[in-house]
Design an enzyme around this catalytic site. Structure first.
Site, PDB file in Angstrom:
ATOM      1  N   HIS A   1       3.253   3.638  -8.687  1.00 54.86           N
ATOM      2  CA  HIS A   1       2.901   2.278  -9.243  1.00 54.86           C
ATOM      3  C   HIS A   1       4.048   1.716  -9.894  1.00 54.86           C
ATOM      4  O   HIS A   1       4.422   0.548  -9.753  1.00 54.86           O
ATOM      5  CB  HIS A   1       1.709   1.853 -10.057  1.00 54.86           C
ATOM      6  CG  HIS A   1       0.265   2.371  -9.355  1.00 54.86           C
ATOM      7  ND1 HIS A   1      -0.034   1.869  -8.101  1.00 54.86           N
ATOM      8  CD2 HIS A   1      -0.728   3.138  -9.776  1.00 54.86           C
ATOM      9  CE1 HIS A   1      -1.226   2.373  -7.704  1.00 54.86           C
ATOM     10  NE2 HIS A   1      -1.823   3.126  -8.621  1.00 54.86           N
TER      11      HIS A   1
ATOM     12  N   ASP B   1       0.696  -1.185  -0.072  1.00 51.01           N
ATOM     13  CA  ASP B   1       0.144  -0.166  -0.169  1.00 51.01           C
ATOM     14  C   ASP B   1       0.994   1.196  -0.066  1.00 51.01           C
ATOM     15  O   ASP B   1       2.041   1.404   0.685  1.00 51.01           O
ATOM     16  CB  ASP B   1      -0.758   0.026   1.351  1.00 51.01           C
ATOM     17  CG  ASP B   1      -2.307   0.955   1.137  1.00 51.01           C
ATOM     18  OD1 ASP B   1      -2.486   1.259  -0.056  1.00 51.01           O
ATOM     19  OD2 ASP B   1      -2.980   1.240   2.012  1.00 51.01           O
TER      20      ASP B   1
ATOM     21  N   ARG C   1     -11.167   1.966  -9.749  1.00 45.29           N
ATOM     22  CA  ARG C   1     -10.014   3.217  -9.889  1.00 45.29           C
ATOM     23  C   ARG C   1     -10.376   3.823 -11.100  1.00 45.29           C
ATOM     24  O   ARG C   1     -10.875   3.276 -12.116  1.00 45.29           O
ATOM     25  CB  ARG C   1      -8.774   2.873  -9.785  1.00 45.29           C
ATOM     26  CG  ARG C   1      -8.550   2.373  -8.384  1.00 45.29           C
ATOM     27  CD  ARG C   1      -7.145   1.975  -7.865  1.00 45.29           C
ATOM     28  NE  ARG C   1      -6.680   1.561  -6.655  1.00 45.29           N
ATOM     29  CZ  ARG C   1      -5.397   1.562  -6.165  1.00 45.29           C
ATOM     30  NH1 ARG C   1      -4.637   1.411  -6.985  1.00 45.29           N
ATOM     31  NH2 ARG C   1      -5.447   1.045  -4.880  1.00 45.29           N
TER      32      ARG C   1
ATOM     33  N   ASN D   1     -10.399  -3.022  -7.236  1.00 45.63           N
ATOM     34  CA  ASN D   1      -9.592  -1.942  -8.076  1.00 45.63           C
ATOM     35  C   ASN D   1      -9.855  -1.565  -9.408  1.00 45.63           C
ATOM     36  O   ASN D   1      -9.387  -0.451  -9.980  1.00 45.63           O
ATOM     37  CB  ASN D   1      -8.002  -2.419  -7.952  1.00 45.63           C
ATOM     38  CG  ASN D   1      -7.388  -2.424  -6.608  1.00 45.63           C
ATOM     39  OD1 ASN D   1      -6.326  -2.879  -6.637  1.00 45.63           O
ATOM     40  ND2 ASN D   1      -7.642  -1.637  -5.807  1.00 45.63           N
ATOM     41  N   TRP D   2     -10.830  -2.385  -9.740  1.00 39.62           N
ATOM     42  CA  TRP D   2     -11.287  -2.145 -11.178  1.00 39.62           C
ATOM     43  C   TRP D   2     -12.100  -0.592 -11.146  1.00 39.62           C
ATOM     44  O   TRP D   2     -12.365  -0.034 -12.063  1.00 39.62           O
ATOM     45  CB  TRP D   2     -12.416  -3.041 -11.818  1.00 39.62           C
ATOM     46  CG  TRP D   2     -11.947  -4.260 -12.028  1.00 39.62           C
ATOM     47  CD1 TRP D   2     -11.809  -5.509 -11.375  1.00 39.62           C
ATOM     48  CD2 TRP D   2     -10.796  -4.597 -13.191  1.00 39.62           C
ATOM     49  NE1 TRP D   2     -11.082  -6.589 -11.964  1.00 39.62           N
ATOM     50  CE2 TRP D   2     -10.551  -5.970 -13.025  1.00 39.62           C
ATOM     51  CE3 TRP D   2     -10.339  -3.882 -14.161  1.00 39.62           C
ATOM     52  CZ2 TRP D   2      -9.675  -6.653 -14.012  1.00 39.62           C
ATOM     53  CZ3 TRP D   2      -9.624  -4.614 -15.092  1.00 39.62           C
ATOM     54  CH2 TRP D   2      -9.188  -5.739 -14.996  1.00 39.62           C
TER      55      TRP D   2
ATOM     56  N   SER E   1      -6.796  -5.751  -6.575  1.00 37.37           N
ATOM     57  CA  SER E   1      -7.897  -6.489  -5.977  1.00 37.37           C
ATOM     58  C   SER E   1      -9.156  -6.343  -6.889  1.00 37.37           C
ATOM     59  O   SER E   1      -9.252  -5.621  -7.880  1.00 37.37           O
ATOM     60  CB  SER E   1      -8.435  -5.606  -4.702  1.00 37.37           C
ATOM     61  OG  SER E   1      -9.182  -4.341  -4.991  1.00 37.37           O
TER      62      SER E   1
END
Length: 244
Positions: free
Chosen positions: A34, A17, A68, A65-66, A62
């Site tokens: 990233h 994280d 985002r 996370n789609w 995760s």
């Protein structure tokens, strides 16, 4: 604490994280964080292997996370494609087995092919074990496992009476992988975030304010030092009769 005094966990899981916040502090876009975070992964794998850790599972993307921003998701998917090739090259040189956990069916066909080649070509390797969670969510994993169990019950290959913890575990993405001894989460957050909830039942948790792009061997050793100091008794009774 000297390195020789450390109690080395067999399996370490990591929630990586803080990439976005790390980048923001430097006036950079989240995608910059990233990219840096992806570079750190292989360094930590080498450090873990050198310290004697046998398995490491990292939370890369995760099921949530789609949600985002599109640009961030696209960047992450491009990074995964590049990183899978780096993993392949590293695995070939160092006898490293790599497995991807999560729902692979939602990934682009080219990523699925890279994953297939990576897993198949490293299947017999006997060195360090790296598991990468991509499109992974623990609730999703358990639902997928239960659906397969129901299908096996319906076709007669599984009896309801045979279902126990071990059998259920054999339907999870982590079948044949020991549960994590130590879970590390970086960047100060204090939650599991739908990560390996079944497998973390008896894991020790270690939280650090260090953002993932700044995580290094010294930080990993700090986590193992904290793990070493803990008395892991799994709810057993001590010799003096007290419950723990």
């Amino acid at each position: 604490m000297n390195l020789e005094d450390l109690k080395i966990p067999t399996h370490v899981s990591i929630i990586m994280d803080g990439n976005g916040r790390w980048a923001k502090r430097q006036g950079k876009p989240r995608t910059f964080g990233h990219k840096r975070g992806a570079e750190v992964v292989m360094d930590i794998c080498r450090d873990a292997d050198d310290l004697g850790i046998k398995y490491m599972t990292i939370y890369a993307f995760s099921t949530e996370n789609w949600n985002r921003p599109d640009l961030e998701v696209k960047t992450l998917m491009l990074l995964f494609g590049k990183y899978l090739q780096i993993c392949y090259d590293e695995a070939m040189k160092n006898n490293m087995r790599v497995r991807i956990i999560g729902d692979k069916s939602a990934l682009a066909p080219d990523l699925q092919e890279k994953i297939r080649a990576l897993e198949e070509d490293t299947r017999t390797f006997t060195g360090f074990n790296l598991q990468i969670a991509i499109n992974y969510g623990s609730r999703d994993e358990m639902i997928r496992a239960m659906k397969r169990m129901i299908a096996d019950c319906q076709d007669g290959t599984l009896s309801v009476d045979d279902i126990d913890e071990a059998r259920f575990g054999s339907y999870l993405d982590t079948a044949d992988i020991p549960d994590p001894d130590l879970m590390i989460r970086t960047s100060g957050e204090l939650r599991l975030s739908n990560y390996l909830m079944w497998q973390h039942a008896y894991s020790e948790f270690y939280f650090t304010d260090t953002a993932w792009p700044d995580f290094n061997r010294a930080e990993l050793v700090k986590a193992i030092e904290a793990y070493t100091m803990r008395d892991r008794r799994y709810g057993k009774v001590r010799k003096d009769g007290d419950y723990v």
